[in-house]
Design a protein around this motif. Structure first.
Motif, short mmCIF file in Angstrom:
data_model
loop_
_atom_site.label_atom_id
_atom_site.label_comp_id
_atom_site.label_asym_id
_atom_site.label_seq_id
_atom_site.Cartn_x
_atom_site.Cartn_y
_atom_site.Cartn_z
N MET A 1 0.78 -1.22 0.07
CA MET A 1 -0.06 0.07 0.10
C MET A 1 0.80 1.25 0.17
SD MET A 1 -2.92 1.11 2.80
CE MET A 1 -3.62 -0.33 2.70
N LYS A 2 0.65 2.26 -0.96
CA LYS A 2 1.29 3.50 -0.94
C LYS A 2 0.97 4.70 -0.20
CE LYS A 2 3.02 2.60 -5.80
NZ LYS A 2 3.18 3.13 -6.89
N SER A 3 1.71 5.08 0.40
CA SER A 3 1.15 6.41 1.24
C SER A 3 0.96 7.30 0.26
CB SER A 3 2.44 6.81 1.92
OG SER A 3 3.35 7.43 1.37
N ALA A 4 0.36 8.43 0.39
CA ALA A 4 -0.17 9.62 -0.29
C ALA A 4 0.87 10.13 -0.96
CB ALA A 4 -0.94 10.48 0.59
N LYS A 5 1.80 10.43 0.01
CA LYS A 5 3.12 11.01 -0.47
C LYS A 5 3.91 10.15 -1.68
CE LYS A 5 7.31 13.51 0.81
NZ LYS A 5 8.07 14.09 2.05
N GLU A 6 4.01 9.03 -1.55
CA GLU A 6 4.47 8.38 -2.36
C GLU A 6 3.71 8.06 -3.83
OE1 GLU A 6 6.62 4.53 0.12
OE2 GLU A 6 4.62 4.56 0.08
N PHE A 7 2.57 8.07 -3.49
CA PHE A 7 1.68 7.98 -4.60
C PHE A 7 1.89 9.42 -5.36
CE2 PHE A 7 -2.86 7.66 -6.66
CZ PHE A 7 -2.25 6.77 -7.45
N ALA A 8 1.68 10.45 -4.73
CA ALA A 8 1.75 11.69 -5.47
C ALA A 8 2.94 11.95 -5.93
CB ALA A 8 1.70 12.86 -4.43
N ILE A 9 4.02 11.42 -5.69
CA ILE A 9 5.28 11.44 -6.28
C ILE A 9 5.23 10.60 -7.64
CG2 ILE A 9 8.04 10.70 -6.38
CD1 ILE A 9 7.81 11.44 -3.19
N TRP A 10 4.77 9.40 -7.40
CA TRP A 10 4.87 8.45 -8.68
C TRP A 10 3.97 9.22 -9.89
CZ3 TRP A 10 0.86 6.29 -11.26
CH2 TRP A 10 1.12 5.17 -12.23
N LEU A 11 2.58 9.82 -9.26
CA LEU A 11 1.72 10.47 -10.38
C LEU A 11 2.47 11.44 -11.06
CD1 LEU A 11 -1.68 10.69 -8.33
CD2 LEU A 11 -1.15 9.25 -10.34
N HIS A 12 3.49 12.60 -10.15
CA HIS A 12 3.85 13.54 -10.65
C HIS A 12 5.16 13.07 -11.62
CE1 HIS A 12 6.85 16.88 -10.87
NE2 HIS A 12 5.64 17.66 -10.83
N GLU A 13 5.58 12.08 -11.30
CA GLU A 13 6.83 11.50 -12.35
C GLU A 13 6.10 11.17 -13.68
OE1 GLU A 13 9.05 8.66 -9.94
OE2 GLU A 13 10.09 10.35 -9.05
#
Length: 102
Positions: A1-13
């Motif tokens: 399960m990804k944290s919101a921060k990890e998921f946000a970084i992935w979405l941005h990349e």
């Protein structure tokens, strides 16, 4: 399960170069984030993390559709102090007063 921060970084990349933004479904988010439920706080945290990079992330009231988009920060940066000239506007610059200590 990804944290919101990890998921946000992935979405941005992954989608940062898509100028028109992207639309994602609940199924897309579940597959990409590894989460089954999306709380309001999770979405808000993702938006906060992305906003630091000039992007936004919002959902509809049922959390079925998700929208990733670029915030219009360039527009406001170009405008500069132009809005200060408009006396009818309620938008004002915050000016810090200098405290003199003796």
């Amino acid at each position: 399960m990804k944290s919101a921060k990890e998921f946000a970084i992935w979405l941005h990349e992954r989608f940062g170069d898509v100028k028109n933004g992207v639309y994602l479904t609940k199924t897309d988010i579940a597959l990409l984030s590894g989460r089954q439920r999306f709380t309001h706080e999770f979405i808000t945290d993702i938006h906060y993390e992305l906003a630091l990079s000039g992007m936004g992330f919002v959902t509809d009231t049922h959390r079925e559709k998700f929208y990733l988009f670029h915030l219009p920060t360039e527009y406001w940066q170009i405008q500069g102090d132009r809005y200060q000239e408009d006396s009818q506007s309620n938008v004002r610059t915050i000016v810090q007063s200098k405290r003199h200590t003796s």
